[in-house]
Design a protein around this motif. Sequence first.
Motif, PDB file in Angstrom:
ATOM      1  N   LEU A   1      46.552  30.954  27.498  1.00 28.51           N
ATOM      2  CA  LEU A   1      46.431  31.884  28.622  1.00 28.51           C
ATOM      3  C   LEU A   1      47.368  31.437  29.739  1.00 28.51           C
ATOM      4  N   SER A   2      48.195  32.354  30.235  1.00 23.19           N
ATOM      5  CA  SER A   2      49.210  31.983  31.224  1.00 23.19           C
ATOM      6  C   SER A   2      48.806  32.420  32.634  1.00 23.19           C
ATOM      7  N   PRO A   3      48.566  31.442  33.538  1.00 24.20           N
ATOM      8  CA  PRO A   3      48.196  31.826  34.905  1.00 24.20           C
ATOM      9  C   PRO A   3      49.307  32.595  35.611  1.00 24.20           C
ATOM     10  N   GLU A   4      50.571  32.245  35.346  1.00 24.53           N
ATOM     11  CA  GLU A   4      51.692  32.932  36.036  1.00 24.53           C
ATOM     12  C   GLU A   4      51.664  34.432  35.712  1.00 24.53           C
ATOM     13  N   ALA A   5      51.512  34.733  34.422  1.00 26.73           N
ATOM     14  CA  ALA A   5      51.568  36.139  34.007  1.00 26.73           C
ATOM     15  C   ALA A   5      50.398  36.949  34.557  1.00 26.73           C
ATOM     16  N   LEU A   6      49.344  36.255  34.994  1.00 26.46           N
ATOM     17  CA  LEU A   6      48.177  36.983  35.500  1.00 26.46           C
ATOM     18  C   LEU A   6      48.107  36.953  37.031  1.00 26.46           C
ATOM     19  N   SER A   7      49.185  36.454  37.651  1.00 23.14           N
ATOM     20  CA  SER A   7      49.107  36.297  39.106  1.00 23.14           C
ATOM     21  C   SER A   7      49.689  37.484  39.871  1.00 23.14           C
ATOM     22  N   HIS A   8      50.421  38.375  39.211  1.00 15.12           N
ATOM     23  CA  HIS A   8      50.993  39.542  39.905  1.00 15.12           C
ATOM     24  C   HIS A   8      50.797  40.788  39.053  1.00 15.12           C
ATOM     25  N   LEU A   9      49.573  41.259  39.003  1.00 15.62           N
ATOM     26  CA  LEU A   9      49.274  42.377  38.106  1.00 15.62           C
ATOM     27  C   LEU A   9      49.564  43.731  38.743  1.00 15.62           C
ATOM     28  N   GLY A  10      49.769  43.742  40.041  1.00 13.06           N
ATOM     29  CA  GLY A  10      50.037  45.014  40.728  1.00 13.06           C
ATOM     30  C   GLY A  10      48.801  45.886  40.862  1.00 13.06           C
ATOM     31  N   THR A  11      47.621  45.278  40.803  1.00  9.36           N
ATOM     32  CA  THR A  11      46.392  46.068  40.920  1.00  9.36           C
ATOM     33  C   THR A  11      45.972  46.191  42.385  1.00  9.36           C
ATOM     34  N   GLN A  12      45.119  47.176  42.656  1.00 11.53           N
ATOM     35  CA  GLN A  12      44.639  47.402  44.031  1.00 11.53           C
ATOM     36  C   GLN A  12      43.616  46.339  44.431  1.00 11.53           C
ATOM     37  N   ARG A  13      42.688  46.048  43.485  1.00  6.27           N
ATOM     38  CA  ARG A  13      41.601  45.145  43.854  1.00  6.27           C
ATOM     39  C   ARG A  13      41.229  44.219  42.689  1.00  6.27           C
ATOM     40  N   VAL A  14      40.928  44.810  41.534  1.00  8.89           N
ATOM     41  CA  VAL A  14      40.466  43.982  40.410  1.00  8.89           C
ATOM     42  C   VAL A  14      41.630  43.143  39.889  1.00  8.89           C
ATOM     43  N   GLY A  15      41.438  41.829  39.844  1.00 12.09           N
ATOM     44  CA  GLY A  15      42.480  40.970  39.295  1.00 12.09           C
ATOM     45  C   GLY A  15      43.553  40.575  40.289  1.00 12.09           C
ATOM     46  N   ARG A  16      43.351  40.911  41.570  1.00 14.68           N
ATOM     47  CA  ARG A  16      44.319  40.403  42.561  1.00 14.68           C
ATOM     48  C   ARG A  16      44.204  38.889  42.673  1.00 14.68           C
ATOM     49  N   HIS A  17      43.020  38.381  42.375  1.00  8.47           N
ATOM     50  CA  HIS A  17      42.812  36.934  42.341  1.00  8.47           C
ATOM     51  C   HIS A  17      42.188  36.605  40.980  1.00  8.47           C
ATOM     52  N   VAL A  18      42.930  35.858  40.149  1.00  9.98           N
ATOM     53  CA  VAL A  18      42.449  35.514  38.801  1.00  9.98           C
ATOM     54  C   VAL A  18      42.312  33.999  38.711  1.00  9.98           C
TER      55      VAL A  18
ATOM     56  N   THR B   1      30.339  33.697  49.647  1.00 12.81           N
ATOM     57  CA  THR B   1      31.350  34.727  49.884  1.00 12.81           C
ATOM     58  C   THR B   1      31.467  35.611  48.651  1.00 12.81           C
ATOM     59  N   VAL B   2      31.495  36.886  48.870  1.00  8.61           N
ATOM     60  CA  VAL B   2      31.695  37.805  47.752  1.00  8.61           C
ATOM     61  C   VAL B   2      33.140  38.274  47.788  1.00  8.61           C
ATOM     62  N   GLU B   3      33.862  37.986  46.722  1.00  8.01           N
ATOM     63  CA  GLU B   3      35.282  38.350  46.696  1.00  8.01           C
ATOM     64  C   GLU B   3      35.480  39.537  45.758  1.00  8.01           C
ATOM     65  N   ASN B   4      35.454  40.713  46.337  1.00  7.48           N
ATOM     66  CA  ASN B   4      35.540  41.938  45.551  1.00  7.48           C
ATOM     67  C   ASN B   4      36.786  41.930  44.660  1.00  7.48           C
ATOM     68  N   GLY B   5      36.604  42.103  43.371  1.00  3.74           N
ATOM     69  CA  GLY B   5      37.727  42.160  42.436  1.00  3.74           C
ATOM     70  C   GLY B   5      38.089  40.835  41.806  1.00  3.74           C
ATOM     71  N   LEU B   6      37.404  39.748  42.230  1.00  8.46           N
ATOM     72  CA  LEU B   6      37.714  38.434  41.639  1.00  8.46           C
ATOM     73  C   LEU B   6      37.541  38.471  40.114  1.00  8.46           C
ATOM     74  N   ALA B   7      38.515  37.874  39.402  1.00  7.73           N
ATOM     75  CA  ALA B   7      38.421  37.799  37.936  1.00  7.73           C
ATOM     76  C   ALA B   7      38.383  36.344  37.506  1.00  7.73           C
ATOM     77  N   VAL B   8      37.514  36.027  36.573  1.00  3.41           N
ATOM     78  CA  VAL B   8      37.411  34.677  36.015  1.00  3.41           C
ATOM     79  C   VAL B   8      37.581  34.778  34.503  1.00  3.41           C
ATOM     80  N   ILE B   9      38.475  33.934  33.974  1.00  5.85           N
ATOM     81  CA  ILE B   9      38.741  33.935  32.527  1.00  5.85           C
ATOM     82  C   ILE B   9      38.608  32.505  32.028  1.00  5.85           C
ATOM     83  N   ALA B  10      38.006  32.329  30.864  1.00  4.18           N
ATOM     84  CA  ALA B  10      37.898  30.986  30.287  1.00  4.18           C
ATOM     85  C   ALA B  10      38.473  30.991  28.873  1.00  4.18           C
ATOM     86  N   ASP B  11      39.120  29.880  28.517  1.00  2.00           N
ATOM     87  CA  ASP B  11      39.641  29.744  27.151  1.00  2.00           C
ATOM     88  C   ASP B  11      38.482  29.683  26.154  1.00  2.00           C
ATOM     89  N   GLY B  12      37.382  29.012  26.586  1.00  2.00           N
ATOM     90  CA  GLY B  12      36.183  28.949  25.753  1.00  2.00           C
ATOM     91  C   GLY B  12      34.949  28.859  26.627  1.00  2.00           C
TER      92      GLY B  12
END
Length: 271
Positions: free
Chosen positions: A7-24, A44-55
Motif C-alpha cells: 500500500l503506497s501512502p504517496e499515491a493515497l495522499s492526493h486523491l482530489g476528493t472533497q472530503r472522504v480520503g482527504r486525510h488517509v 476530535t471528529v475528522e469528517n472524511g478521515l480514512a484508515v487503511i491497514a495491511d492486516g
Amino acid sequence: MLNADVLSPEALSHLGTQRVGRHVLLFDLLDSTNNEIRRRSIDTVENGLAVIADGQTGGRGRRGRNFLSPAGKGLYLSVLLQPCCAPHELSMLTAWAAVALCDALERVCGVRPGIKWPNDLVLNGQKLCGVLTELELEAETGLPRYVILGVGVNVHQTETDFGPEVADIAISLRQALGAAPGRTELAAEILRALDAMDQAFPQARTHYLERYRQACLTLGKPVTVLRAAGTRHGTAVGIDETFALLVRWENGETEAVSAGEVSVRGLYGYT
Ligand code: BTN
C-alpha cells in the motif's frame, strides 16, 4: 514476499476528493480499522478521515462475526462520515455504500459486482466484499455523532486464506478474474466513490435506489428471514424507497424487512 502488493501512502495522499480520503492513515497492523477510527474520534471528529491497514488482528463483520484479515491479502478500509440528514435516513447509508463500492470495483476491474441485500458485494455467486457500518450516538441528545463505514474487499486471497466457515462462500478478485488490481489503486477508487456518495447523500436517493435495484441479486429469490421471533420463508419481490427488502410470505402477504438476518437460498450455496 515476492511481488508484494504494498500500500503506497504517496499515491493515497492526493486523491482530489472533497472530503472522504482527504486525510488517509496507513497502518501495517491494527486490531480493526473501525476501532482505530473510534479511538481517534473520542476528542476530535475528522469528517472524511480514512484508515487503511495491511492486516487486522481483530477484524469484525456484521452481527459480531469475525472478519479474517490476513496481511497483504485483502483491502481493509474504514472512513468516518458525518452526513447531514435526519437520523432515520442514516439506515440507508449502508445500501448507498454498496452502490458506491460497485462503481469503484467496476472502474478498477471492468466488472460490476451484484449486491446481496443489504450490502454484500457478490461475484460469481460468492462474497467479494462486506461492509460494517457503526454509529456513534450522542448520549445527551440521542442524535448521531458520526458513522464509521468499514469495508473489507477480498483481493489476493486463495482458498486457504479464508477461514473454514467462509471458504465455501467467499471469493477474491484474484480468484474471480485470474489477476487482481493493486490494493492502492483499489483503495483510491473506493475513497473517490465514497466521496461522491457522501456529496450526494441523501438528496440523490432516486439515482442510488435505481442502481441498487438493478444490482440486487436477492430480488426474485426465495429468502429465509431469521428473527428473534422465529424463522419465516418467502420470496424477495422488491426494494422499497428506504432500501428495505420487500418479502412476499408464503401466505401471500408482503412485508418490508429492514432488520433481522436474511438468508438467501441459491446464493453462496445456501439451501
Ligand atoms: C461483513 O461482511 O460482515 C462486514 C465485513 C467488514 C470488514 C471490514 S474490514 C475493515 C473494517 N474493519 C473491521 O473490523 N471490519 C471492517
